[in-house]
Design a protein around this motif. Structure first.
Motif, PDB file in Angstrom:
ATOM      1  N   ASN A  70       1.163  -1.500   0.121  1.00 20.89           N
ATOM      2  CA  ASN A  70       0.520   0.028   0.120  1.00 20.89           C
ATOM      3  C   ASN A  70       0.613   1.001  -0.135  1.00 20.89           C
ATOM      4  O   ASN A  70       2.243   1.758   0.388  1.00 20.89           O
ATOM      5  CB  ASN A  70      -0.639  -0.056   1.025  1.00 20.89           C
ATOM      6  N   THR A  87       7.069   9.590   7.128  1.00 19.23           N
ATOM      7  CA  THR A  87       7.566  10.116   8.389  1.00 19.23           C
ATOM      8  C   THR A  87       8.281  11.388   8.730  1.00 19.23           C
ATOM      9  O   THR A  87       7.960  11.891   9.307  1.00 19.23           O
ATOM     10  CB  THR A  87       7.350   9.945   9.879  1.00 19.23           C
ATOM     11  N   GLU A 113      -4.528  10.947  -1.699  1.00 21.79           N
ATOM     12  CA  GLU A 113      -4.175  10.176  -1.256  1.00 21.79           C
ATOM     13  C   GLU A 113      -3.252  10.258   0.028  1.00 21.79           C
ATOM     14  O   GLU A 113      -2.838   9.983   1.025  1.00 21.79           O
ATOM     15  CB  GLU A 113      -2.648   9.137  -1.983  1.00 21.79           C
ATOM     16  N   ASN A 146      -5.710  11.393   3.024  1.00 25.89           N
ATOM     17  CA  ASN A 146      -6.436   9.888   4.010  1.00 25.89           C
ATOM     18  C   ASN A 146      -5.177   9.772   4.330  1.00 25.89           C
ATOM     19  O   ASN A 146      -5.894   8.818   6.153  1.00 25.89           O
ATOM     20  CB  ASN A 146      -6.470   9.285   2.828  1.00 25.89           C
ATOM     21  N   LEU A 147      -3.737   9.643   4.396  1.00 26.58           N
ATOM     22  CA  LEU A 147      -2.992   9.164   4.887  1.00 26.58           C
ATOM     23  C   LEU A 147      -2.196   9.618   6.266  1.00 26.58           C
ATOM     24  O   LEU A 147      -1.836   9.144   7.467  1.00 26.58           O
ATOM     25  CB  LEU A 147      -1.633   8.849   4.366  1.00 26.58           C
ATOM     26  N   GLN A 148      -2.318  11.274   5.858  1.00 30.48           N
ATOM     27  CA  GLN A 148      -2.464  12.076   7.274  1.00 30.48           C
ATOM     28  C   GLN A 148      -3.568  11.912   8.378  1.00 30.48           C
ATOM     29  O   GLN A 148      -3.103  12.034   9.060  1.00 30.48           O
ATOM     30  CB  GLN A 148      -1.877  13.818   6.505  1.00 30.48           C
ATOM     31  N   ALA A 149      -4.316  11.871   7.461  1.00 31.89           N
ATOM     32  CA  ALA A 149      -5.743  11.401   7.944  1.00 31.89           C
ATOM     33  C   ALA A 149      -5.700  10.201   8.846  1.00 31.89           C
ATOM     34  O   ALA A 149      -6.029  10.804  10.597  1.00 31.89           O
ATOM     35  CB  ALA A 149      -7.345  11.641   7.340  1.00 31.89           C
ATOM     36  N   GLU A 150      -5.318   9.267   8.407  1.00 33.15           N
ATOM     37  CA  GLU A 150      -5.652   7.779   9.584  1.00 33.15           C
ATOM     38  C   GLU A 150      -3.932   8.204  10.234  1.00 33.15           C
ATOM     39  O   GLU A 150      -4.070   7.139  11.410  1.00 33.15           O
ATOM     40  CB  GLU A 150      -5.107   6.624   8.750  1.00 33.15           C
ATOM     41  N   ALA A 151      -3.125   9.087   9.753  1.00 27.71           N
ATOM     42  CA  ALA A 151      -1.879   8.648  10.852  1.00 27.71           C
ATOM     43  C   ALA A 151      -2.118   9.450  11.998  1.00 27.71           C
ATOM     44  O   ALA A 151      -1.805   9.814  13.054  1.00 27.71           O
ATOM     45  CB  ALA A 151      -0.946   9.811  10.818  1.00 27.71           C
ATOM     46  N   ALA A 165      -5.441  10.070  13.517  1.00 32.42           N
ATOM     47  CA  ALA A 165      -6.408   9.201  14.120  1.00 32.42           C
ATOM     48  C   ALA A 165      -5.487   8.200  15.313  1.00 32.42           C
ATOM     49  O   ALA A 165      -6.076   8.464  16.158  1.00 32.42           O
ATOM     50  CB  ALA A 165      -7.697   8.499  13.010  1.00 32.42           C
ATOM     51  N   LYS A 166      -4.511   7.911  14.557  1.00 32.36           N
ATOM     52  CA  LYS A 166      -3.776   6.574  15.160  1.00 32.36           C
ATOM     53  C   LYS A 166      -3.668   6.811  16.308  1.00 32.36           C
ATOM     54  O   LYS A 166      -3.514   6.886  17.776  1.00 32.36           O
ATOM     55  CB  LYS A 166      -2.791   5.849  14.957  1.00 32.36           C
ATOM     56  N   LYS A 167      -3.141   8.795  16.678  1.00 32.38           N
ATOM     57  CA  LYS A 167      -2.398   8.836  17.954  1.00 32.38           C
ATOM     58  C   LYS A 167      -3.189   8.889  18.961  1.00 32.38           C
ATOM     59  O   LYS A 167      -4.358   9.212  18.622  1.00 32.38           O
ATOM     60  CB  LYS A 167      -1.590  10.007  17.584  1.00 32.38           C
TER      61      LYS A 167
END
Length: 459
Positions: free
Chosen positions: A45, A50, A447, A450-455, A457-459
């Protein structure tokens, strides 16, 4: 005998096995059974890098499916001249309104040398009255007005001078008699008072004439006539009498008669424009510049604000030089243009007021600018981004906020040398030779978001 049935059964079994095997092979050939699958290969994917801000690494399969393409950033080519559409106007500072200083009757129109009106006799120039379109020079006679007001004021000055001469002679005789004791001192003082009153009256009449713009030679001529009349016991010079009320109206500048409102016999006053004379050796130019081109014009220093004027009716003709000095502050709501005001030389007389023209402004080249295709730009909330590929050997793409100078001819001009203030504002530089994404940039931006939003959310 007992063994024969047994052998027979064995033969039947073998025959059935062979037939069954053949049928199985036939069915297998016509309808093969899918072989056991191997486990699906794991496709990598997109990942967020970072270690580098706003950087995403994309698998090669995704790069191909998104159609991501890159090109190298190039040195900005010299900009093409900026073309502004406009028209020509008369400079109001080069237009004079010719009036008469005294009301009266027009008795003569000034003459110029020109071709006669008769088309059959146009070989030899003749003297004819001034008319519309004629060229005149400064101080050239345009018309003559006969004014009783001027005659009266001149006569008033002559009358005051006459009384002054007479009272001065009377004072001189009384002083001689007073010295002899023949008259009292009071008579001498009264004579002196009369002379002073006459001098005041002369000064008042002279100031009135000067306020009407009579020249010093004109005033001296009136004085000389008053002396002559006094010596001749009231007899006028006939030559002077014929010129006494004459008012000469002359041109104040070199130029062309663009309006004539008088002819012989007209009674005119001081408010009427008898003639209008325009200096057409230089005309005003009003051109229209699009809103996005205004920064280019404003950045030009005053000594570089030149343009070349091309006539719409004569595209192949030699352009005329001029310059602009003012950029309007109002944007037209329909065309989104602003007025650019300047001038153009018209020493040849080719240009005419009201003509449509094209003004070309040469723009200086900037070695610090980098040119990239317009398709590489991503505009989001009035902010312009691009994606670059820092390392051509890796499929990593970094989003940068760039400072766009202008767009022209499908190219975007990016500022390559940023100031500290611009860097603090969030702009990032772009170097010549860096790979810039020209296709698939919007998909990369989505894209990355989306990846920045997921990162987050994981914090």
């Amino acid at each position: 005998m007992a063994s024969q049935p047994r052998l027979f059964r064995i033969a039947l079994f073998l025959l059935a096995f062979v037939v069954a095997t053949g049928v199985y092979v036939l069915i297998k050939r016509e309808h093969p059974v899918a072989s056991a699958r191997e486990p699906d290969e794991v496709v990598p994917n997109s990942v967020l890098v970072t270690s580098q801000p706003n950087t995403i690494r994309i698998p090669s399969q995704v790069v191909n499916s998104l159609g991501i393409k890159t090109v190298s950033a190039q040195t900005a080519p010299p900009p093409a001249p900026l073309k502004l559409e406009g028209s020509l106007f008369l400079d109001p500072n080069r237009l004079t309104h010719v009036h008469t200083r005294f009301a009266g009757e027009v008795v003569e129109i000034g003459a110029v040398s020109g071709l006669p009106d008769d088309p059959e006799d146009r070989a030899t120039p003749v003297e004819r009255p001034v008319r519309f379109g004629d060229r005149v020079v400064q101080n050239q006679l345009l018309c003559v007005v006969w004014s009783k007001d001027l005659g009266e004021k001149k006569s008033e000055l002559v009358d005051c001078l006459s009384r002054l001469f007479l009272d001065q002679e009377t004072q001189k005789r009384l002083e001689e008699l007073w010295k002899k004791g023949a008259v009292p001192e009071r008579s001498v003082r009264e004579a002196e008072r009369s002379v002073e009153s006459d001098m005041i009256a002369v000064s008042r009449a002279e100031r009135t004439l000067r306020s009407w713009r009579l020249s010093t030679p004109d005033i001296e001529a009136i004085r000389a006539e008053a002396v002559r009349i006094h010596r001749n016991k009231g007899q006028w010079d006939e030559d002077v009498r014929g010129q006494w009320a004459r008012v000469e109206v002359r041109a104040s500048i070199d130029g062309v008669v663009v309006e004539k409102n008088v002819t012989v016999g007209d009674v005119v006053d001081t408010q009427l424009d008898l003639f209008k004379i325009a200096d057409l050796t230089r005309l005003d130019v009003l051109a229209h510049a699009y809103e996005e081109d205004l920064p280019l014009l404003e950045d030009l220093p005053p000594h570089e604000r030149h343009w070349h004027i091309h006539l719409k009716s004569d595209q192949g003709g030699k352009p005329l030089s001029g310059s602009f000095n003012q950029i309007g502050n109002i944007i037209d709501p329909n065309q989104h243009t602003a007025l650019v005001m300047g001038w153009v030389n018209n020493l040849s007389g080719r240009l005419r007021i009201g003509q449509f023209v094209t003004a070309e402004v040469d723009l200086p080249s900037n070695s610090a600018e980098v040119a990239i295709p317009v398709s590489s730009l991503i505009d989001e909330d009035a902010i312009t981004y691009i994606f670059v590929q820092p390392d051509p050997a890796e499929l990593g793409f970094t989003r940068r906020r760039v400072l766009m100078v202008r767009r022209r001819d499908n190219l975007a001009y990016i500022e390559g040398r940023l100031t500290d203030e611009q860097r603090r504002a969030g702009y990032q530089s772009l170097r010549i030779g860096e790979r810039v994404v020209i296709s698939g940039g919007l998909e990369l931006a989505s894209e990355l978001a989306n990846l920045q939003a997921e990162a987050i959310a994981k914090k």
